[in-house]
Scaffold this motif. Structure first.
Motif, PDB file in Angstrom:
ATOM      1  N   VAL A   1      -1.595  24.763 -24.100  1.00  0.00           N
ATOM      2  CA  VAL A   1      -2.523  24.998 -25.202  1.00  0.00           C
ATOM      3  C   VAL A   1      -3.878  25.341 -24.599  1.00  0.00           C
ATOM      4  O   VAL A   1      -4.103  25.166 -23.404  1.00  0.00           O
TER       5      VAL A   1
ATOM      6  N   SER B   1      -2.310  21.421 -34.565  1.00  0.00           N
ATOM      7  CA  SER B   1      -2.231  22.860 -34.821  1.00  0.00           C
ATOM      8  C   SER B   1      -0.991  23.485 -34.205  1.00  0.00           C
ATOM      9  O   SER B   1      -0.333  24.335 -34.822  1.00  0.00           O
TER      10      SER B   1
ATOM     11  N   SER C   1      -4.880  28.635 -29.211  1.00  0.00           N
ATOM     12  CA  SER C   1      -4.149  27.488 -29.770  1.00  0.00           C
ATOM     13  C   SER C   1      -2.865  27.280 -28.973  1.00  0.00           C
ATOM     14  O   SER C   1      -2.893  26.753 -27.871  1.00  0.00           O
TER      15      SER C   1
ATOM     16  N   PRO D   1      -9.452  21.781 -24.920  1.00  0.00           N
ATOM     17  CA  PRO D   1     -10.180  21.197 -26.035  1.00  0.00           C
ATOM     18  C   PRO D   1     -11.560  20.666 -25.657  1.00  0.00           C
ATOM     19  O   PRO D   1     -12.214  20.014 -26.478  1.00  0.00           O
TER      20      PRO D   1
ATOM     21  N   THR E   1      -6.131  26.773 -37.202  1.00  0.00           N
ATOM     22  CA  THR E   1      -5.531  26.050 -36.070  1.00  0.00           C
ATOM     23  C   THR E   1      -6.628  25.508 -35.161  1.00  0.00           C
ATOM     24  O   THR E   1      -6.792  25.949 -34.020  1.00  0.00           O
TER      25      THR E   1
ATOM     26  N   GLY F   1      -8.750  23.159 -32.581  1.00  0.00           N
ATOM     27  CA  GLY F   1      -8.342  22.476 -31.349  1.00  0.00           C
ATOM     28  C   GLY F   1      -9.066  23.048 -30.145  1.00  0.00           C
ATOM     29  O   GLY F   1      -9.719  22.336 -29.394  1.00  0.00           O
ATOM     30  N   HIS F   2      -8.957  24.356 -29.952  1.00  0.00           N
ATOM     31  CA  HIS F   2      -9.732  25.028 -28.895  1.00  0.00           C
ATOM     32  C   HIS F   2     -11.200  25.057 -29.314  1.00  0.00           C
ATOM     33  O   HIS F   2     -12.100  24.850 -28.503  1.00  0.00           O
TER      34      HIS F   2
ATOM     35  N   GLN G   1      -5.715  20.046 -31.590  1.00  0.00           N
ATOM     36  CA  GLN G   1      -4.875  21.005 -30.872  1.00  0.00           C
ATOM     37  C   GLN G   1      -3.399  20.632 -31.002  1.00  0.00           C
ATOM     38  O   GLN G   1      -2.534  21.493 -31.204  1.00  0.00           O
TER      39      GLN G   1
END
Length: 447
Positions: free
Chosen positions: A143, A164, A137, A146, A111, A113-114, A161
Protein backbone atom coordinates in the motif's frame (compact mmCIF):
# COMPACT_ATOMS: atom_id res chain seq x y z
CA UNK A 1 -15.59 -6.76 -28.78
CA UNK A 2 -13.78 -4.34 -26.48
CA UNK A 3 -11.79 -1.50 -28.02
CA UNK A 4 -10.66 -0.17 -24.66
CA UNK A 5 -6.93 0.55 -24.36
CA UNK A 6 -5.18 1.23 -21.05
CA UNK A 7 -1.68 2.55 -21.63
CA UNK A 8 0.77 3.08 -18.74
CA UNK A 9 2.93 6.20 -18.76
CA UNK A 10 5.95 5.24 -16.69
CA UNK A 11 8.39 7.49 -14.87
CA UNK A 12 10.83 4.83 -13.67
CA UNK A 13 13.33 7.29 -12.20
CA UNK A 14 10.71 8.37 -9.65
CA UNK A 15 9.00 4.97 -9.43
CA UNK A 16 5.63 6.28 -10.61
CA UNK A 17 3.08 5.46 -13.29
CA UNK A 18 0.22 7.39 -14.89
CA UNK A 19 -2.32 6.10 -17.40
CA UNK A 20 -3.92 7.04 -20.70
CA UNK A 21 -7.22 5.22 -21.26
CA UNK A 22 -9.25 5.47 -24.48
CA UNK A 23 -11.92 3.87 -26.62
CA UNK A 24 -10.34 4.75 -29.95
CA UNK A 25 -11.85 8.21 -29.96
CA UNK A 26 -11.83 9.93 -26.57
CA UNK A 27 -9.43 9.43 -23.69
CA UNK A 28 -8.85 10.20 -20.05
CA UNK A 29 -5.61 10.43 -18.08
CA UNK A 30 -4.96 9.45 -14.47
CA UNK A 31 -2.18 11.06 -12.40
CA UNK A 32 -0.14 12.75 -15.16
CA UNK A 33 3.43 13.84 -14.48
CA UNK A 34 4.62 17.42 -14.97
CA UNK A 35 6.15 16.91 -18.43
CA UNK A 36 2.88 16.61 -20.34
CA UNK A 37 4.47 16.71 -23.80
CA UNK A 38 4.97 12.93 -23.73
CA UNK A 39 1.29 12.42 -22.80
CA UNK A 40 0.15 14.66 -25.63
CA UNK A 41 2.46 12.78 -28.01
CA UNK A 42 1.00 9.44 -26.90
CA UNK A 43 -2.57 10.65 -27.38
CA UNK A 44 -1.64 11.97 -30.83
CA UNK A 45 -0.02 8.65 -31.76
CA UNK A 46 -3.19 6.84 -30.66
CA UNK A 47 -5.37 9.27 -32.59
CA UNK A 48 -7.51 10.18 -29.57
CA UNK A 49 -8.69 13.35 -27.84
CA UNK A 50 -8.15 13.78 -24.09
CA UNK A 51 -11.43 14.92 -22.52
CA UNK A 52 -10.89 14.14 -18.82
CA UNK A 53 -8.03 14.18 -16.32
CA UNK A 54 -8.34 12.45 -12.94
CA UNK A 55 -6.15 13.07 -9.89
CA UNK A 56 -6.14 10.36 -7.22
CA UNK A 57 -4.57 12.63 -4.59
CA UNK A 58 -2.47 15.70 -3.95
CA UNK A 59 0.89 14.08 -4.64
CA UNK A 60 3.82 14.23 -2.24
CA UNK A 61 6.53 12.86 -4.53
CA UNK A 62 6.17 14.83 -7.74
CA UNK A 63 4.67 17.95 -9.27
CA UNK A 64 1.49 17.07 -11.12
CA UNK A 65 0.86 17.80 -14.77
CA UNK A 66 -2.91 17.61 -14.29
CA UNK A 67 -3.68 21.31 -14.39
CA UNK A 68 -1.34 21.95 -17.32
CA UNK A 69 -2.74 18.98 -19.25
CA UNK A 70 -6.31 20.09 -18.69
CA UNK A 71 -5.40 23.59 -19.83
CA UNK A 72 -3.64 22.33 -22.97
CA UNK A 73 -6.49 20.02 -24.02
CA UNK A 74 -9.61 21.65 -22.59
CA UNK A 75 -10.23 18.48 -20.58
CA UNK A 76 -12.28 18.44 -17.39
CA UNK A 77 -9.92 18.20 -14.41
CA UNK A 78 -11.36 15.98 -11.66
CA UNK A 79 -10.00 16.55 -8.14
CA UNK A 80 -11.45 15.68 -4.74
CA UNK A 81 -13.92 18.33 -3.58
CA UNK A 82 -12.26 18.26 -0.16
CA UNK A 83 -8.82 19.26 -1.46
CA UNK A 84 -8.18 22.98 -0.81
CA UNK A 85 -6.86 23.75 -4.28
CA UNK A 86 -6.73 27.28 -5.68
CA UNK A 87 -7.26 26.35 -9.35
CA UNK A 88 -10.36 25.59 -11.36
CA UNK A 89 -11.38 21.93 -11.17
CA UNK A 90 -14.38 19.63 -11.38
CA UNK A 91 -14.95 18.73 -7.74
CA UNK A 92 -15.73 15.04 -7.28
CA UNK A 93 -16.84 12.98 -4.29
CA UNK A 94 -17.30 9.38 -3.30
CA UNK A 95 -19.95 7.73 -5.46
CA UNK A 96 -19.84 10.18 -8.36
CA UNK A 97 -19.83 8.66 -11.85
CA UNK A 98 -18.35 10.30 -14.93
CA UNK A 99 -19.07 9.23 -18.50
CA UNK A 100 -16.13 9.32 -20.89
CA UNK A 101 -17.40 8.84 -24.41
CA UNK A 102 -20.24 6.40 -25.10
CA UNK A 103 -18.96 3.24 -23.40
CA UNK A 104 -16.65 4.26 -20.54
CA UNK A 105 -17.72 5.18 -17.01
CA UNK A 106 -15.50 6.13 -14.10
CA UNK A 107 -16.78 5.74 -10.54
CA UNK A 108 -15.19 7.73 -7.70
CA UNK A 109 -14.26 5.77 -4.57
CA UNK A 110 -13.01 7.41 -1.39
CA UNK A 111 -9.89 5.51 -0.28
CA UNK A 112 -8.13 7.53 2.44
CA UNK A 113 -4.87 6.26 3.87
CA UNK A 114 -2.04 7.64 1.74
CA UNK A 115 -3.70 11.02 2.33
CA UNK A 116 -6.98 11.85 4.02
CA UNK A 117 -8.62 12.86 0.73
CA UNK A 118 -7.27 10.10 -1.48
CA UNK A 119 -9.59 8.81 -4.23
CA UNK A 120 -9.55 5.71 -6.42
CA UNK A 121 -11.35 5.46 -9.75
CA UNK A 122 -13.17 2.29 -10.83
CA UNK A 123 -13.31 1.77 -14.59
CA UNK A 124 -16.37 0.34 -16.35
CA UNK A 125 -16.85 -0.49 -20.02
CA UNK A 126 -20.49 -1.02 -21.02
CA UNK A 127 -21.29 -1.55 -17.32
CA UNK A 128 -18.61 -4.24 -17.04
CA UNK A 129 -16.05 -3.57 -14.27
CA UNK A 130 -12.64 -3.56 -15.89
CA UNK A 131 -10.26 -2.31 -13.23
CA UNK A 132 -9.49 0.36 -10.68
CA UNK A 133 -6.93 3.17 -10.62
CA UNK A 134 -5.72 3.03 -7.06
CA UNK A 135 -3.10 5.81 -6.93
CA UNK A 136 -1.37 5.43 -3.57
CA UNK A 137 -3.97 3.15 -2.01
CA UNK A 138 -3.80 -0.54 -2.99
CA UNK A 139 -0.44 -1.20 -4.67
CA UNK A 140 1.12 -4.38 -6.01
CA UNK A 141 1.76 -6.41 -2.88
CA UNK A 142 1.69 -3.33 -0.71
CA UNK A 143 0.00 0.00 0.00
CA UNK A 144 1.05 3.62 -0.14
CA UNK A 145 2.88 5.10 2.83
CA UNK A 146 0.63 6.51 5.56
CA UNK A 147 3.29 8.69 7.21
CA UNK A 148 3.95 11.44 4.66
CA UNK A 149 1.64 13.94 6.36
CA UNK A 150 3.64 13.73 9.57
CA UNK A 151 3.68 11.60 12.73
CA UNK A 152 0.56 13.23 14.16
CA UNK A 153 -1.52 11.68 11.37
CA UNK A 154 0.26 8.38 10.74
CA UNK A 155 -1.72 6.34 13.26
CA UNK A 156 -5.04 7.35 11.76
CA UNK A 157 -3.91 7.07 8.14
CA UNK A 158 -2.46 3.56 8.46
CA UNK A 159 -5.83 2.29 9.67
CA UNK A 160 -7.61 4.19 6.91
CA UNK A 161 -5.24 2.53 4.45
CA UNK A 162 -6.16 -0.91 5.75
CA UNK A 163 -9.89 -0.16 5.49
CA UNK A 164 -9.56 1.35 2.01
CA UNK A 165 -7.71 -1.65 0.61
CA UNK A 166 -10.45 -3.89 1.95
CA UNK A 167 -13.13 -1.68 0.49
CA UNK A 168 -11.60 -2.03 -2.96
CA UNK A 169 -11.35 -5.81 -2.57
CA UNK A 170 -14.97 -5.96 -1.44
CA UNK A 171 -16.58 -3.69 -4.03
CA UNK A 172 -14.65 -4.87 -7.09
CA UNK A 173 -14.67 -8.36 -8.61
CA UNK A 174 -11.62 -10.61 -8.51
CA UNK A 175 -11.13 -10.10 -12.25
CA UNK A 176 -10.70 -6.33 -11.94
CA UNK A 177 -7.21 -5.16 -12.81
CA UNK A 178 -5.33 -2.98 -10.31
CA UNK A 179 -3.63 0.14 -11.68
CA UNK A 180 -1.58 1.95 -8.98
CA UNK A 181 0.42 5.15 -9.39
CA UNK A 182 3.15 4.23 -6.90
CA UNK A 183 5.08 1.07 -6.06
CA UNK A 184 7.63 0.88 -8.87
CA UNK A 185 10.48 2.25 -6.79
CA UNK A 186 8.70 5.31 -5.40
CA UNK A 187 9.38 6.26 -1.81
CA UNK A 188 5.60 6.75 -1.58
CA UNK A 189 5.24 2.95 -1.40
CA UNK A 190 5.46 1.21 1.98
CA UNK A 191 7.36 -1.69 0.37
CA UNK A 192 8.48 -2.56 -3.15
CA UNK A 193 7.31 -5.26 -5.54
CA UNK A 194 8.71 -6.63 -8.79
CA UNK A 195 5.19 -7.06 -10.21
CA UNK A 196 4.19 -5.06 -13.27
CA UNK A 197 0.50 -6.03 -13.30
CA UNK A 198 -2.07 -7.42 -10.89
CA UNK A 199 -5.74 -8.03 -10.18
CA UNK A 200 -7.94 -7.92 -7.12
CA UNK A 201 -7.71 -11.73 -6.97
CA UNK A 202 -3.91 -11.63 -6.96
CA UNK A 203 -3.84 -8.99 -4.24
CA UNK A 204 -6.22 -11.05 -2.10
CA UNK A 205 -3.60 -13.80 -2.05
CA UNK A 206 -0.52 -11.78 -1.16
CA UNK A 207 -1.17 -8.19 -0.16
CA UNK A 208 -0.65 -7.73 3.60
CA UNK A 209 -3.60 -5.32 3.76
CA UNK A 210 -5.82 -8.20 2.62
CA UNK A 211 -4.11 -11.17 4.30
CA UNK A 212 -3.21 -9.81 7.77
CA UNK A 213 -5.46 -8.83 10.65
CA UNK A 214 -5.50 -5.09 11.23
CA UNK A 215 -3.15 -4.98 14.23
CA UNK A 216 -0.53 -7.16 12.54
CA UNK A 217 -0.77 -5.11 9.36
CA UNK A 218 -0.35 -1.84 11.25
CA UNK A 219 2.63 -3.08 13.27
CA UNK A 220 4.45 -4.59 10.29
CA UNK A 221 3.90 -1.63 8.01
CA UNK A 222 5.04 0.98 10.51
CA UNK A 223 8.14 -1.07 11.43
CA UNK A 224 9.21 -1.14 7.79
CA UNK A 225 9.06 2.60 7.12
CA UNK A 226 12.26 4.56 6.59
CA UNK A 227 13.08 8.16 5.64
CA UNK A 228 11.57 9.80 2.59
CA UNK A 229 13.12 12.50 0.36
CA UNK A 230 13.18 15.99 1.84
CA UNK A 231 11.82 17.57 -1.33
CA UNK A 232 8.47 15.89 -0.63
CA UNK A 233 7.75 18.79 1.72
CA UNK A 234 7.49 21.10 -1.30
CA UNK A 235 5.34 18.93 -3.58
CA UNK A 236 1.88 19.21 -2.01
CA UNK A 237 2.04 23.04 -1.72
CA UNK A 238 3.05 23.23 -5.39
CA UNK A 239 0.27 20.86 -6.43
CA UNK A 240 -2.42 22.79 -4.57
CA UNK A 241 -1.92 25.83 -6.81
CA UNK A 242 -2.09 24.06 -10.19
CA UNK A 243 1.46 23.98 -11.63
CA UNK A 244 1.93 25.27 -15.16
CA UNK A 245 3.62 23.38 -17.98
CA UNK A 246 7.39 23.63 -17.47
CA UNK A 247 9.90 25.42 -19.66
CA UNK A 248 12.26 22.73 -20.94
CA UNK A 249 14.44 24.98 -23.10
CA UNK A 250 18.14 24.98 -22.26
CA UNK A 251 19.40 27.66 -19.85
CA UNK A 252 22.42 29.88 -20.56
CA UNK A 253 25.73 28.21 -21.30
CA UNK A 254 28.55 28.64 -18.79
CA UNK A 255 32.26 28.75 -19.55
CA UNK A 256 35.07 27.69 -17.18
CA UNK A 257 35.29 31.13 -15.55
CA UNK A 258 31.55 31.23 -14.88
CA UNK A 259 31.65 27.72 -13.41
CA UNK A 260 34.38 28.76 -10.97
CA UNK A 261 32.36 31.81 -9.94
CA UNK A 262 29.24 29.75 -9.34
CA UNK A 263 31.18 27.29 -7.18
CA UNK A 264 32.75 30.16 -5.23
CA UNK A 265 29.28 31.61 -4.62
CA UNK A 266 28.12 28.37 -2.99
CA UNK A 267 25.90 27.30 -5.86
CA UNK A 268 25.59 23.65 -6.83
CA UNK A 269 27.43 22.57 -9.96
CA UNK A 270 26.25 19.04 -10.70
CA UNK A 271 28.13 16.53 -12.86
CA UNK A 272 25.58 14.29 -14.60
CA UNK A 273 28.07 11.72 -15.90
CA UNK A 274 28.28 8.22 -14.47
CA UNK A 275 30.45 7.69 -11.41
CA UNK A 276 33.26 5.98 -13.34
CA UNK A 277 33.66 8.99 -15.63
CA UNK A 278 33.41 11.37 -12.68
CA UNK A 279 36.10 9.50 -10.75
CA UNK A 280 38.43 9.58 -13.75
CA UNK A 281 38.29 13.37 -13.93
CA UNK A 282 36.01 16.22 -12.87
CA UNK A 283 35.91 19.89 -11.99
CA UNK A 284 36.92 20.17 -8.33
CA UNK A 285 34.00 21.16 -6.11
CA UNK A 286 31.32 19.66 -8.34
CA UNK A 287 28.90 17.03 -7.07
CA UNK A 288 28.25 13.76 -8.86
CA UNK A 289 24.58 12.93 -9.32
CA UNK A 290 24.70 10.58 -12.30
CA UNK A 291 21.77 10.30 -14.67
CA UNK A 292 22.24 6.52 -14.60
CA UNK A 293 20.66 6.32 -11.13
CA UNK A 294 17.90 7.99 -9.13
CA UNK A 295 19.21 11.40 -10.10
CA UNK A 296 16.24 13.66 -9.26
CA UNK A 297 15.35 11.76 -6.10
CA UNK A 298 18.76 12.17 -4.50
CA UNK A 299 19.51 15.64 -5.80
CA UNK A 300 16.11 16.84 -4.61
CA UNK A 301 16.64 15.07 -1.29
CA UNK A 302 20.02 16.67 -0.54
CA UNK A 303 19.99 20.14 -2.06
CA UNK A 304 19.11 23.09 0.18
CA UNK A 305 15.83 24.08 -1.51
CA UNK A 306 16.22 27.10 -3.77
CA UNK A 307 19.98 26.71 -4.33
CA UNK A 308 20.89 27.57 -7.96
CA UNK A 309 21.91 24.49 -9.97
CA UNK A 310 24.28 24.32 -12.93
CA UNK A 311 24.32 21.09 -14.94
CA UNK A 312 27.41 19.54 -16.52
CA UNK A 313 26.98 16.77 -19.08
CA UNK A 314 28.64 15.05 -21.98
CA UNK A 315 25.99 16.36 -24.37
CA UNK A 316 23.07 18.78 -24.60
CA UNK A 317 20.78 15.75 -24.68
CA UNK A 318 22.08 14.66 -21.29
CA UNK A 319 21.41 18.11 -19.86
CA UNK A 320 17.92 18.14 -21.37
CA UNK A 321 17.19 14.77 -19.77
CA UNK A 322 18.28 16.12 -16.40
CA UNK A 323 16.07 19.18 -16.82
CA UNK A 324 13.08 16.94 -17.50
CA UNK A 325 13.82 14.95 -14.36
CA UNK A 326 14.15 18.09 -12.25
CA UNK A 327 10.93 19.81 -13.34
CA UNK A 328 9.07 16.72 -12.13
CA UNK A 329 10.09 17.62 -8.59
CA UNK A 330 9.70 21.38 -8.92
CA UNK A 331 13.25 22.49 -9.76
CA UNK A 332 12.19 24.38 -12.83
CA UNK A 333 15.13 26.28 -14.30
CA UNK A 334 18.82 25.44 -13.97
CA UNK A 335 21.03 28.50 -13.57
CA UNK A 336 23.31 27.40 -16.42
CA UNK A 337 24.81 24.38 -18.17
CA UNK A 338 28.00 23.22 -19.80
CA UNK A 339 28.82 20.24 -21.99
CA UNK A 340 31.97 18.58 -23.18
CA UNK A 341 34.74 17.26 -20.93
CA UNK A 342 36.30 18.18 -17.57
CA UNK A 343 39.30 19.62 -19.43
CA UNK A 344 36.97 22.26 -20.89
CA UNK A 345 35.35 22.99 -17.50
CA UNK A 346 38.54 23.50 -15.47
CA UNK A 347 40.06 26.18 -17.67
CA UNK A 348 43.79 26.49 -16.99
CA UNK A 349 43.93 23.78 -14.31
CA UNK A 350 43.64 20.04 -14.40
CA UNK A 351 40.66 17.84 -13.55
CA UNK A 352 40.43 16.39 -10.05
CA UNK A 353 40.25 12.63 -9.59
CA UNK A 354 38.40 10.41 -7.13
CA UNK A 355 39.93 7.00 -6.30
CA UNK A 356 37.60 4.01 -6.70
CA UNK A 357 37.91 0.67 -4.89
CA UNK A 358 36.12 -2.57 -4.08
CA UNK A 359 35.16 -4.07 -0.74
CA UNK A 360 38.08 -6.48 -1.16
CA UNK A 361 40.39 -3.48 -1.48
CA UNK A 362 38.86 -2.02 1.67
CA UNK A 363 39.40 -5.25 3.62
CA UNK A 364 43.04 -5.37 2.55
CA UNK A 365 43.69 -1.72 3.43
CA UNK A 366 42.16 -2.14 6.88
CA UNK A 367 44.71 -4.86 7.67
CA UNK A 368 47.55 -2.39 7.14
CA UNK A 369 46.38 1.05 8.21
CA UNK A 370 43.54 2.94 9.76
CA UNK A 371 40.93 4.46 7.48
CA UNK A 372 37.47 5.84 8.17
CA UNK A 373 34.70 3.66 6.74
CA UNK A 374 31.57 5.72 6.10
CA UNK A 375 28.33 3.84 5.39
CA UNK A 376 25.78 6.16 3.71
CA UNK A 377 22.94 3.65 3.41
CA UNK A 378 19.58 4.29 5.05
CA UNK A 379 18.65 3.24 8.59
CA UNK A 380 16.92 -0.04 7.72
CA UNK A 381 19.78 -1.09 5.46
CA UNK A 382 22.24 -0.47 8.30
CA UNK A 383 20.04 -2.40 10.72
CA UNK A 384 20.10 -5.42 8.41
CA UNK A 385 23.89 -5.60 8.66
CA UNK A 386 26.97 -3.40 8.49
CA UNK A 387 30.75 -3.49 8.60
CA UNK A 388 32.55 -3.52 11.93
CA UNK A 389 33.70 -0.09 13.09
CA UNK A 390 31.92 1.70 10.24
CA UNK A 391 30.53 5.18 10.81
CA UNK A 392 26.88 5.42 9.79
CA UNK A 393 25.57 8.67 8.36
CA UNK A 394 22.72 8.20 5.86
CA UNK A 395 23.43 10.06 2.63
CA UNK A 396 20.47 12.39 3.08
CA UNK A 397 21.94 13.57 6.41
CA UNK A 398 25.55 13.94 5.29
CA UNK A 399 25.56 17.65 4.45
CA UNK A 400 24.31 18.51 7.92
CA UNK A 401 26.67 16.08 9.67
CA UNK A 402 29.97 16.60 7.87
CA UNK A 403 31.66 17.52 11.15
CA UNK A 404 30.80 14.04 12.49
CA UNK A 405 32.99 12.30 9.91
CA UNK A 406 36.23 11.43 11.75
CA UNK A 407 39.55 12.85 10.61
CA UNK A 408 41.59 10.86 8.14
CA UNK A 409 41.09 9.18 4.79
CA UNK A 410 37.41 8.31 4.26
CA UNK A 411 36.24 5.24 2.34
CA UNK A 412 32.58 5.77 1.45
CA UNK A 413 30.25 2.89 0.65
CA UNK A 414 26.55 2.24 0.04
CA UNK A 415 24.87 -0.85 -1.42
CA UNK A 416 26.04 -0.64 -5.02
CA UNK A 417 28.13 2.48 -5.63
CA UNK A 418 25.73 5.18 -6.82
CA UNK A 419 25.16 6.81 -3.43
CA UNK A 420 28.77 6.37 -2.37
CA UNK A 421 29.85 8.48 -5.35
CA UNK A 422 27.44 11.24 -4.32
CA UNK A 423 28.69 11.09 -0.75
CA UNK A 424 32.34 10.99 -1.79
CA UNK A 425 31.89 14.01 -4.07
CA UNK A 426 30.32 15.95 -1.19
CA UNK A 427 33.25 15.09 1.09
CA UNK A 428 35.81 15.86 -1.62
CA UNK A 429 34.17 19.26 -2.22
CA UNK A 430 34.53 19.89 1.52
CA UNK A 431 38.29 19.22 1.28
CA UNK A 432 38.40 15.66 2.59
CA UNK A 433 40.62 12.85 1.27
CA UNK A 434 38.16 10.28 -0.08
CA UNK A 435 37.92 6.88 -1.74
CA UNK A 436 34.59 5.68 -3.13
CA UNK A 437 33.78 1.99 -2.79
CA UNK A 438 32.15 1.18 -6.11
CA UNK A 439 31.00 -2.38 -5.41
CA UNK A 440 27.99 -4.49 -4.39
CA UNK A 441 27.62 -4.48 -0.62
CA UNK A 442 27.30 -8.28 -0.01
CA UNK A 443 30.84 -8.67 -1.31
CA UNK A 444 32.02 -6.75 1.73
CA UNK A 445 29.89 -8.36 4.39
CA UNK A 446 32.91 -9.83 6.19
CA UNK A 447 35.31 -6.94 5.66
Amino acid sequence: MSVLRILPIDTPTLGDRGYLVHDGSVAFVVDPQRDIDRILALADAEGVRITHVFETHIHNDYVTGGSALAGATGAAYHVNAEDPVTFERVAVRDGDEIAVGDTIRVRVLATPGHTFTHLSYALFEDDRPVGVFTGGSLLYGSVGRPDLLGPAHTGALVRHQYASARRLATELPDTAAVYPTHGFGSFCSATQSEASASTIATERLGNPALTRDEETFVAELLAGLDAWPAYYAHMAPANLVGPEEPDLSLPERADADQLRKRLAAGEWVVDLRNRVAFAAGHLAGTLNFGLDGSFATYLGWLIPWGTPVTLLGDTREQVAEAQRELVRIGIDRPAAYATGSPWQWVGDGEPAMLPRATFADLAQVRHHRRVVVLDVRRRLEWSDGHLDDAVHIPLHELLDRLDEVPDGEVWVHCAAGYRSSIGASILAAAGRRVVTVDDEYPAGAVA
